[in-house]
Motif scaffolding. Structure first.
Motif, PDB file in Angstrom:
ATOM      1  N   CYS B 170       2.786   7.467  -5.571  1.00 10.28           N
ATOM      2  CA  CYS B 170       2.809   6.696  -4.320  1.00 10.28           C
ATOM      3  C   CYS B 170       3.068   5.225  -4.609  1.00 10.28           C
ATOM      4  O   CYS B 170       2.817   4.733  -5.706  1.00 10.28           O
ATOM      5  CB  CYS B 170       1.464   6.833  -3.597  1.00 10.28           C
ATOM      6  SG  CYS B 170       1.100   8.524  -3.096  1.00 10.28           S
ATOM      7  N   HIS B 171       3.563   4.523  -3.572  1.00 15.83           N
ATOM      8  CA  HIS B 171       3.608   3.061  -3.598  1.00 15.83           C
ATOM      9  C   HIS B 171       2.269   2.591  -3.073  1.00 15.83           C
ATOM     10  O   HIS B 171       1.858   2.961  -1.972  1.00 15.83           O
ATOM     11  CB  HIS B 171       4.747   2.572  -2.702  1.00 15.83           C
ATOM     12  CG  HIS B 171       4.823   1.077  -2.602  1.00 15.83           C
ATOM     13  ND1 HIS B 171       5.325   0.284  -3.604  1.00 15.83           N
ATOM     14  CD2 HIS B 171       4.422   0.228  -1.621  1.00 15.83           C
ATOM     15  CE1 HIS B 171       5.262  -0.986  -3.251  1.00 15.83           C
ATOM     16  NE2 HIS B 171       4.715  -1.046  -2.041  1.00 15.83           N
ATOM     17  N   VAL B 172       1.539   1.779  -3.852  1.00 20.47           N
ATOM     18  CA  VAL B 172       0.146   1.478  -3.525  1.00 20.47           C
ATOM     19  C   VAL B 172      -0.090  -0.022  -3.374  1.00 20.47           C
ATOM     20  O   VAL B 172       0.297  -0.813  -4.244  1.00 20.47           O
ATOM     21  CB  VAL B 172      -0.806   2.041  -4.600  1.00 20.47           C
ATOM     22  CG1 VAL B 172      -2.261   1.815  -4.191  1.00 20.47           C
ATOM     23  CG2 VAL B 172      -0.544   3.534  -4.824  1.00 20.47           C
ATOM     24  N   VAL B 173      -0.713  -0.391  -2.260  1.00 19.16           N
ATOM     25  CA  VAL B 173      -1.112  -1.769  -1.995  1.00 19.16           C
ATOM     26  C   VAL B 173      -2.633  -1.816  -1.948  1.00 19.16           C
ATOM     27  O   VAL B 173      -3.266  -0.988  -1.287  1.00 19.16           O
ATOM     28  CB  VAL B 173      -0.540  -2.265  -0.652  1.00 19.16           C
ATOM     29  CG1 VAL B 173      -0.998  -3.693  -0.358  1.00 19.16           C
ATOM     30  CG2 VAL B 173       0.983  -2.160  -0.642  1.00 19.16           C
ATOM     31  N   GLY B 174      -3.207  -2.780  -2.667  1.00 16.97           N
ATOM     32  CA  GLY B 174      -4.661  -2.895  -2.698  1.00 16.97           C
ATOM     33  C   GLY B 174      -5.119  -4.242  -2.171  1.00 16.97           C
ATOM     34  O   GLY B 174      -4.613  -5.277  -2.584  1.00 16.97           O
ATOM     35  N   ILE B 175      -6.097  -4.221  -1.251  1.00 18.19           N
ATOM     36  CA  ILE B 175      -6.658  -5.464  -0.714  1.00 18.19           C
ATOM     37  C   ILE B 175      -7.932  -5.791  -1.483  1.00 18.19           C
ATOM     38  O   ILE B 175      -8.796  -4.925  -1.652  1.00 18.19           O
ATOM     39  CB  ILE B 175      -6.996  -5.321   0.788  1.00 18.19           C
ATOM     40  CG1 ILE B 175      -5.759  -4.910   1.592  1.00 18.19           C
ATOM     41  CG2 ILE B 175      -7.590  -6.617   1.332  1.00 18.19           C
ATOM     42  CD1 ILE B 175      -6.060  -4.608   3.066  1.00 18.19           C
ATOM     43  N   ALA B 176      -8.030  -7.028  -1.945  1.00 14.38           N
ATOM     44  CA  ALA B 176      -9.238  -7.482  -2.641  1.00 14.38           C
ATOM     45  C   ALA B 176      -9.369  -8.982  -2.427  1.00 14.38           C
ATOM     46  O   ALA B 176      -8.541  -9.600  -1.739  1.00 14.38           O
ATOM     47  CB  ALA B 176      -9.178  -7.135  -4.121  1.00 14.38           C
ATOM     48  N   LEU B 182      -7.612  -9.191  -8.141  1.00 17.98           N
ATOM     49  CA  LEU B 182      -6.193  -9.021  -7.813  1.00 17.98           C
ATOM     50  C   LEU B 182      -5.371  -8.813  -9.084  1.00 17.98           C
ATOM     51  O   LEU B 182      -4.445  -7.992  -9.114  1.00 17.98           O
ATOM     52  CB  LEU B 182      -5.688 -10.229  -7.017  1.00 17.98           C
ATOM     53  CG  LEU B 182      -6.366 -10.408  -5.646  1.00 17.98           C
ATOM     54  CD1 LEU B 182      -6.065 -11.788  -5.068  1.00 17.98           C
ATOM     55  CD2 LEU B 182      -5.925  -9.317  -4.665  1.00 17.98           C
ATOM     56  N   ALA B 183      -5.751  -9.539 -10.138  1.00 15.67           N
ATOM     57  CA  ALA B 183      -5.034  -9.406 -11.411  1.00 15.67           C
ATOM     58  C   ALA B 183      -5.230  -8.008 -12.001  1.00 15.67           C
ATOM     59  O   ALA B 183      -4.292  -7.408 -12.548  1.00 15.67           O
ATOM     60  CB  ALA B 183      -5.521 -10.474 -12.397  1.00 15.67           C
ATOM     61  N   TRP B 184      -6.456  -7.500 -11.903  1.00 12.73           N
ATOM     62  CA  TRP B 184      -6.720  -6.146 -12.404  1.00 12.73           C
ATOM     63  C   TRP B 184      -5.876  -5.131 -11.641  1.00 12.73           C
ATOM     64  O   TRP B 184      -5.233  -4.257 -12.234  1.00 12.73           O
ATOM     65  CB  TRP B 184      -8.214  -5.806 -12.297  1.00 12.73           C
ATOM     66  CG  TRP B 184      -8.538  -4.432 -12.818  1.00 12.73           C
ATOM     67  CD1 TRP B 184      -8.005  -3.833 -13.930  1.00 12.73           C
ATOM     68  CD2 TRP B 184      -9.454  -3.495 -12.256  1.00 12.73           C
ATOM     69  NE1 TRP B 184      -8.544  -2.570 -14.097  1.00 12.73           N
ATOM     70  CE2 TRP B 184      -9.442  -2.329 -13.081  1.00 12.73           C
ATOM     71  CE3 TRP B 184     -10.304  -3.497 -11.152  1.00 12.73           C
ATOM     72  CZ2 TRP B 184     -10.221  -1.221 -12.822  1.00 12.73           C
ATOM     73  CZ3 TRP B 184     -11.093  -2.385 -10.896  1.00 12.73           C
ATOM     74  CH2 TRP B 184     -11.050  -1.263 -11.725  1.00 12.73           C
ATOM     75  N   LEU B 185      -5.843  -5.272 -10.320  1.00 18.54           N
ATOM     76  CA  LEU B 185      -5.042  -4.343  -9.513  1.00 18.54           C
ATOM     77  C   LEU B 185      -3.583  -4.384  -9.952  1.00 18.54           C
ATOM     78  O   LEU B 185      -2.929  -3.347 -10.108  1.00 18.54           O
ATOM     79  CB  LEU B 185      -5.171  -4.691  -8.026  1.00 18.54           C
ATOM     80  CG  LEU B 185      -6.533  -4.381  -7.396  1.00 18.54           C
ATOM     81  CD1 LEU B 185      -6.621  -4.965  -5.988  1.00 18.54           C
ATOM     82  CD2 LEU B 185      -6.783  -2.873  -7.368  1.00 18.54           C
ATOM     83  N   VAL B 193      -3.080  -7.663  -2.651  1.00 20.52           N
ATOM     84  CA  VAL B 193      -3.036  -8.527  -1.462  1.00 20.52           C
ATOM     85  C   VAL B 193      -4.438  -9.094  -1.240  1.00 20.52           C
ATOM     86  O   VAL B 193      -5.416  -8.341  -1.196  1.00 20.52           O
ATOM     87  CB  VAL B 193      -2.585  -7.731  -0.213  1.00 20.52           C
ATOM     88  CG1 VAL B 193      -2.825  -8.535   1.060  1.00 20.52           C
ATOM     89  CG2 VAL B 193      -1.114  -7.351  -0.323  1.00 20.52           C
ATOM     90  N   SER B 194      -4.509 -10.399  -1.100  1.00 19.21           N
ATOM     91  CA  SER B 194      -5.809 -11.033  -0.856  1.00 19.21           C
ATOM     92  C   SER B 194      -6.106 -11.109   0.636  1.00 19.21           C
ATOM     93  O   SER B 194      -5.219 -11.376   1.437  1.00 19.21           O
ATOM     94  CB  SER B 194      -5.830 -12.445  -1.450  1.00 19.21           C
ATOM     95  OG  SER B 194      -7.019 -13.102  -1.057  1.00 19.21           O
ATOM     96  N   TYR B 195      -7.365 -10.846   0.981  1.00 16.88           N
ATOM     97  CA  TYR B 195      -7.778 -11.022   2.377  1.00 16.88           C
ATOM     98  C   TYR B 195      -8.365 -12.411   2.615  1.00 16.88           C
ATOM     99  O   TYR B 195      -8.601 -12.797   3.754  1.00 16.88           O
ATOM    100  CB  TYR B 195      -8.834  -9.960   2.760  1.00 16.88           C
ATOM    101  CG  TYR B 195     -10.151 -10.130   2.048  1.00 16.88           C
ATOM    102  CD1 TYR B 195     -11.121 -11.032   2.521  1.00 16.88           C
ATOM    103  CD2 TYR B 195     -10.434  -9.425   0.890  1.00 16.88           C
ATOM    104  CE1 TYR B 195     -12.323 -11.203   1.843  1.00 16.88           C
ATOM    105  CE2 TYR B 195     -11.627  -9.595   0.214  1.00 16.88           C
ATOM    106  CZ  TYR B 195     -12.565 -10.486   0.695  1.00 16.88           C
ATOM    107  OH  TYR B 195     -13.747 -10.687   0.029  1.00 16.88           O
TER     108      TYR B 195
END
Lengths: 332, 332
Positions: B170-176, B182-185, B193-195
């Motif tokens: 999958c193409h995956v976007v993670g919010i943190a 964010l760097a780990w993701l 993506v930062s909230y």
């Protein structure tokens, strides 16, 4: 031959202003091969049309500014250049908001041979009826014995949902506003609950009184406090079919959603939106099940009828003001 | 033998005050038939525990005031009056928030014979891992090629969801939030993506940039602007698995929900809450699929470890302040 029709002069912000609807007249071009000309007798106005009155594509193209508006209609073929349709045939089609429609025969469907008033194909046996049936059975997976809650329960869709659920052997609670709507619901064996002058908490308490065993199925037409109150009363494994959220259609600024959406987790509940067009292949199944009930008078349906093409915009606008019981129609 | 444990002195309103957690000592009664005594080595603290800190029954009984709190734990049997468990066995169980647990053997499970650190059974191979796997596969019906969005993507659950989704193609976007999360993701191949300091609209725009083809699956851990932003980017037929909404757990007054829930209709989307306990019969399937990946180092997981029983309340409270990357644990 001339056709009178309505156009939108601009996309509305909030509740559409009456002045945005403009009646125009056009001399129809000669009929092309494969086209038919229809004299409309009944026009449908429906809440979903509000979604077509913005420049944004949702699941259906927006109305084009200055072009004839569209909608469900019933009429009689007065001229045909397609071998599948003959002059005199009674048909349903999407060339509404006008008196004479000229369309490709492809999107024009002869009415089934069932002994019901023809305008039923715009309501109880048409798109609203199919929407009620699909949401209740396919999306909410309603089972006999379920406790069912319906918002806008006296509307074109809701009033069929409550009766289909009753016929399934469910305990049914219907939310509506005015006294005569609540009385009609009660006459159908539905527990009527008013939303008027109530907070979400008060509405939730009223639903609990009407359905002490909680809610297994919620058929959502409204949003707002109806959704918040319903979420508070869900049973484990509840299913919410989201048909629409009329409460927000004319909102000029975003209105906040329910504060208790996490009830979906606590109650392991499902909330699912749907568009009836995706399920149209099941229309024959729907018709087989529901048409006999309508023909035999076992399904009670109401119509609110406005007369004349010029009343179409007002009929549409009245949908957002509780102005209809059952299906809102325009008779030409 | 003595046991030290935590109790709640009262149900909190809002973010629990540290003073509500009281450490107590008890001399354990003699072991009854069918019971075991366990020396805990690892304790789990999890966001769902906040739900047990109110007097209201949700899907699990609330903690009782003045009684030992509970939670996932890993330890070693030090005394047994049950033939199925022997002294020296390493086990997982729910007698956490304490150093020595005395329990019926029934709820105590020997650790599987897999070459992973034992505390993995509180995280990547335990309840959080199973929650990630169930929500993604069973509830959200994630398929290869889906565009997947995950909130709290660096948390114990979210960080597994993103990797399981990546492994599926999958193409995956993670919010943190913080830069190191964010760097780990990003190091995991996830679009971070930062909230932080963003409105829902700004977050929605950022998600669109990170996933230009929209969102097919949203794995929801947070609520608030994350949900509102996600709803704006849904593709038709999208599935939202609602694991939790940590944003609202400590709200003293109801916080409004998203204003754009009607996107569920427009996008014909499904939003479904779930509780992992209902799916525990699939735990062996999960273990068969995921444990080898953990043993072989193919699945990256992080732990945030606090030391000593007395740090348990602070470890728990830090969950609501972004204080953990990956699984929050207490080591005894």
């Amino acid at each position: 031959m001339q056709s009178q029709f309505y156009t939108l002069t601009d996309y509305p912000d909030g509740l559409p202003d009456r002045a945005l609807f403009k009646r125009e007249t056009q001399t129809l071009p000669d009929l092309a091969e494969g086209e038919v000309r229809i004299r409309n007798r009944w026009l449908s106005v429906d809440p979903y049309m509000r979604g077509r009155m913005s420049g944004v594509r949702t699941y259906v193209e927006p109305f084009e500014i200055g072009k004839p508006m569209e909608g469900g209609a019933i009429g009689e073929i007065v001229e045909s250049k397609d071998p599948s349709l003959n002059v005199g045939d009674n048909v349903s089609h999407m060339g509404g908001w006008r008196d004479i429609a000229q369309l490709p025969a492809q999107g024009v469907t002869p009415l089934p041979d069932i002994d019901v008033p023809e305008q039923a194909y715009l309501g109880v046996l048409g798109m609203p009826g199919m929407t009620a049936w699909t949401g209740l059975n396919v999306i909410a997976e309603c089972k006999p014995g379920d406790n069912v809650l319906v918002s806008a329960a006296s509307g074109a869709v809701g009033s069929l949902v409550v009766q289909l659920a009753k016929a399934k052997g469910c305990h049914v609670v219907g939310i509506a506003g005015s006294a005569h709507k609540l009385a009609w619901l009660e006459s159908l064996g539905v527990e009527p609950v008013s939303y008027r002058e109530r907070t979400a908490q008060e509405l939730s308490d009223a639903i609990k009184l009407a359905s002490p065993n909680g809610i297994d199925v919620y058929y959502e037409n409204v949003g707002g406090i109806c959704l918040e109150a319903a979420l508070s009363q869900l049973n484990e494994g509840a299913r919410i079919a989201v048909c629409g959220m009329i409460e927000s259609y004319n909102a000029k600024t975003p209105t906040p959603g329910p504060s208790n959406l996490s009830q979906l987790v606590v109650r392991k509940a499902k909330m699912q939106g749907f568009i009836v067009a995706d399920h149209w292949s099941s229309y024959p199944d729907f018709l087989n099940e529901v048409a006999p009930q309508v023909a035999e008078g076992k399904l009670d349906y109401k119509e609110t009828v406005k007369e004349g093409l010029e009343s179409t915009p007002d009929a549409f606008l009245a949908l957002f003001d509780g102005g209809n019981t059952g299906k809102m129609l325009v008779k030409l």
